[in-house]
Structures are given as structure tokens and as C-alpha cells.
Write a protein that holds these residues in place. Sequence first.
Motif, short mmCIF file in Angstrom:
data_model
loop_
_atom_site.label_atom_id
_atom_site.label_comp_id
_atom_site.label_asym_id
_atom_site.label_seq_id
_atom_site.Cartn_x
_atom_site.Cartn_y
_atom_site.Cartn_z
N VAL A 78 0.82 -1.20 0.00
CA VAL A 78 0.00 0.00 0.00
C VAL A 78 0.87 1.26 0.00
O VAL A 78 0.58 2.23 -0.71
N GLN A 79 1.94 1.26 0.77
CA GLN A 79 2.81 2.44 0.84
C GLN A 79 3.46 2.73 -0.50
O GLN A 79 3.58 3.89 -0.91
N LEU A 80 3.88 1.68 -1.23
CA LEU A 80 4.49 1.89 -2.55
C LEU A 80 3.47 2.44 -3.54
O LEU A 80 3.79 3.31 -4.36
N VAL A 81 2.25 1.95 -3.46
CA VAL A 81 1.19 2.47 -4.33
C VAL A 81 0.92 3.94 -4.00
O VAL A 81 0.76 4.77 -4.90
N LEU A 82 0.92 4.26 -2.72
CA LEU A 82 0.69 5.64 -2.30
C LEU A 82 1.77 6.58 -2.81
O LEU A 82 1.48 7.71 -3.21
N VAL A 83 3.02 6.12 -2.81
CA VAL A 83 4.11 6.94 -3.32
C VAL A 83 3.87 7.29 -4.78
O VAL A 83 4.03 8.45 -5.21
N GLY A 84 3.46 6.30 -5.58
CA GLY A 84 3.18 6.56 -6.98
C GLY A 84 2.03 7.53 -7.17
O GLY A 84 2.12 8.45 -7.99
N LEU A 85 0.97 7.36 -6.42
CA LEU A 85 -0.19 8.24 -6.54
C LEU A 85 0.15 9.67 -6.11
O LEU A 85 -0.26 10.64 -6.77
N LEU A 86 0.91 9.80 -5.03
CA LEU A 86 1.29 11.13 -4.56
C LEU A 86 2.19 11.84 -5.55
O LEU A 86 2.10 13.06 -5.73
N ALA A 87 3.08 11.08 -6.19
CA ALA A 87 3.95 11.68 -7.21
C ALA A 87 3.12 12.21 -8.38
O ALA A 87 3.38 13.30 -8.90
N LEU A 88 2.10 11.46 -8.78
CA LEU A 88 1.22 11.91 -9.86
C LEU A 88 0.45 13.16 -9.46
O LEU A 88 0.30 14.09 -10.26
N VAL A 89 -0.02 13.20 -8.22
CA VAL A 89 -0.76 14.37 -7.73
C VAL A 89 0.15 15.60 -7.73
O VAL A 89 -0.26 16.70 -8.11
N ALA A 90 1.40 15.43 -7.28
CA ALA A 90 2.34 16.55 -7.24
C ALA A 90 2.61 17.09 -8.64
O ALA A 90 2.60 18.31 -8.87
N VAL A 91 2.84 16.18 -9.59
CA VAL A 91 3.09 16.60 -10.97
C VAL A 91 1.87 17.33 -11.54
O VAL A 91 2.00 18.36 -12.22
N LYS A 92 0.68 16.81 -11.26
CA LYS A 92 -0.55 17.44 -11.74
C LYS A 92 -0.70 18.85 -11.21
O LYS A 92 -1.07 19.77 -11.94
N ASN A 93 -0.37 19.05 -9.93
CA ASN A 93 -0.47 20.38 -9.33
C ASN A 93 0.51 21.35 -9.96
O ASN A 93 0.19 22.53 -10.16
N VAL A 94 1.71 20.89 -10.28
CA VAL A 94 2.71 21.75 -10.90
C VAL A 94 2.28 22.13 -12.32
O VAL A 94 2.35 23.30 -12.73
N VAL A 95 1.80 21.15 -13.09
CA VAL A 95 1.40 21.39 -14.48
C VAL A 95 0.23 22.37 -14.55
O VAL A 95 0.18 23.24 -15.43
N LYS A 96 -0.72 22.24 -13.63
CA LYS A 96 -1.93 23.06 -13.67
C LYS A 96 -1.88 24.25 -12.70
O LYS A 96 -2.93 24.82 -12.38
N ARG A 97 -0.67 24.64 -12.29
CA ARG A 97 -0.57 25.69 -11.27
C ARG A 97 -1.12 27.03 -11.74
O ARG A 97 -1.63 27.81 -10.93
N ARG A 98 -1.03 27.34 -13.03
CA ARG A 98 -1.48 28.64 -13.52
C ARG A 98 -3.00 28.75 -13.57
O ARG A 98 -3.55 29.85 -13.53
N THR A 99 -3.66 27.62 -13.68
CA THR A 99 -5.12 27.63 -13.75
C THR A 99 -5.76 27.09 -12.47
O THR A 99 -6.99 27.00 -12.39
N ALA A 100 -4.93 26.75 -11.50
CA ALA A 100 -5.46 26.16 -10.26
C ALA A 100 -6.25 27.18 -9.46
O ALA A 100 -5.86 28.35 -9.36
N GLU A 101 -7.36 26.76 -8.92
CA GLU A 101 -8.19 27.62 -8.09
C GLU A 101 -8.45 26.92 -6.76
O GLU A 101 -8.55 25.70 -6.71
N PRO A 102 -8.56 27.69 -5.68
CA PRO A 102 -8.85 27.07 -4.39
C PRO A 102 -10.24 26.45 -4.40
O PRO A 102 -11.12 26.91 -5.13
N PRO A 103 -10.45 25.40 -3.60
CA PRO A 103 -11.79 24.79 -3.53
C PRO A 103 -12.85 25.83 -3.16
O PRO A 103 -12.61 26.68 -2.32
N LYS A 104 -14.01 25.76 -3.80
CA LYS A 104 -15.06 26.75 -3.55
C LYS A 104 -15.54 26.73 -2.10
O LYS A 104 -15.97 27.76 -1.57
N TRP A 105 -15.46 25.54 -1.46
CA TRP A 105 -15.97 25.45 -0.09
C TRP A 105 -15.13 26.25 0.89
O TRP A 105 -15.61 26.61 1.97
N LEU A 106 -13.87 26.56 0.51
CA LEU A 106 -13.04 27.36 1.41
C LEU A 106 -13.64 28.75 1.62
O LEU A 106 -13.61 29.30 2.72
#
Length: 210
Positions: A78-106
Motif C-alpha cells: 500500500v505504501q508503494l502504491v501511495l508513493v506513486g499516486l502522490l507523485a502523480l498528484v504533485a506533478v498534476k499540481n505543478v502542471v496546472k498551477r497557472r489555472t489552479a483555483e482554491p476549492p469553492k468550499w473554502l
Amino acid sequence: MELQVLPLAVTMMAGPQIVAAVVLVTTARPVRVCLAFLLGVAIATAVGVALARGIFALLGQAIAPGDPSDRGVAAVVVQLVLVGLLALVAVKNVVKRRTAEPPKWLGSLMEVGPRKALTTGILIILLMPSDIAVMLTVGANLEQHDAQWTAALPFVAATVFIAALPLLVYLLLGDRARHAMPRLREWLTTHSWVVNVAACLIFIVLILAP
């Protein structure tokens, strides 16, 4: 529970979680609202860790019944799978940083009362993927070391303490904090991708640390 798991409490509140804590400090009734939020965080973290401990207890028996030396197999996978998923999430955040918006519920948190803050504290832990991953890691660690749920109480306490930092700063610094918190809130909401990437990287390091 090993002490190396305790830093995971930092990751529990990294991201929209700490942003929510800062936003609540800037509401009309910050103390009451923040205390309700902290209670929700405490309840959700304790329940989440208990559920994770139970899940890995079942998995451990299914994979290697009666063989304590292999109890950590499920946790490692499970921990190895989590590492892969977290790496993908980090890359996604970097790629979409210019269009990223905070969650509306905030934005809606500015008008919440204690009851809604309590609900927010519970849901922001139980429904946040990064927090689910952290609690699974803690549960796996407890099962791997054949520890009871109570061994995770320092982790729960550390998570609540980190969630309480904005309120503590508000109470200790008085007027200076009251003026600084709105600016901090604005920066966190407009740079949420930075917080998310940092949370992912911290969590990956903690998982891979020997």
C-alpha cells in the motif's frame, strides 16, 4: 507506534486543511468556531486511524495468517502504491498551477458557525485523499508492530496541535495576528498548489524513510 510516524501529523494538515484552519481564524467568532473545528479534526483522526488499524489487521491475517514476520507485507504494498499516486498528484499540481483555483468550499467557511465548523473538521480529514493515505500508513504501522490503537494517540494529539497553530498564533499575538491572518489566508488560497505539492513531497519522503 514508532516515532518516525509522528511527523505524518504535519502532512495531515498540509494543503486545504491548514488553509481552512487559517480561514476560520478570520471569522466573526474565531475561538468558538476554531475549537469546534479542532474537535472535528480530533474525532475524525481517531476514528480514521482505528478503521485503518482494523483494515490492516484483516489484511495481515488474510496474507500471512499466524506468521508475524510477514504482517507488514500489505503495508509495504500500500505504501508503494501511495508513493506513486502522490507523485502523480504533485506533478498534476505543478502542471496546472497557472489555472489552479482554491476549492469553492473554502470561501464559504467565512460565514460558518461552530456546528458547521465541527462538520468541516470531520469531513476535511475523512474525505481528503492525502489524510486517508496518512491514516492508512499509521494503521499499517500499528498492525506491523502489533500495537494497540491507543499507541496512535500521540499522532492524533500532534495532528490536533498542528491544526490549532493558527488559533494559537491568533491568541498569542493579538492585534498583529488579526492583521496578518487575512493576508496569510489570501496567499494560501491563491497559492494552494504550492501547499499541495509540498504536502505530497513531505509525505513521499516520510514513507520512503527507513
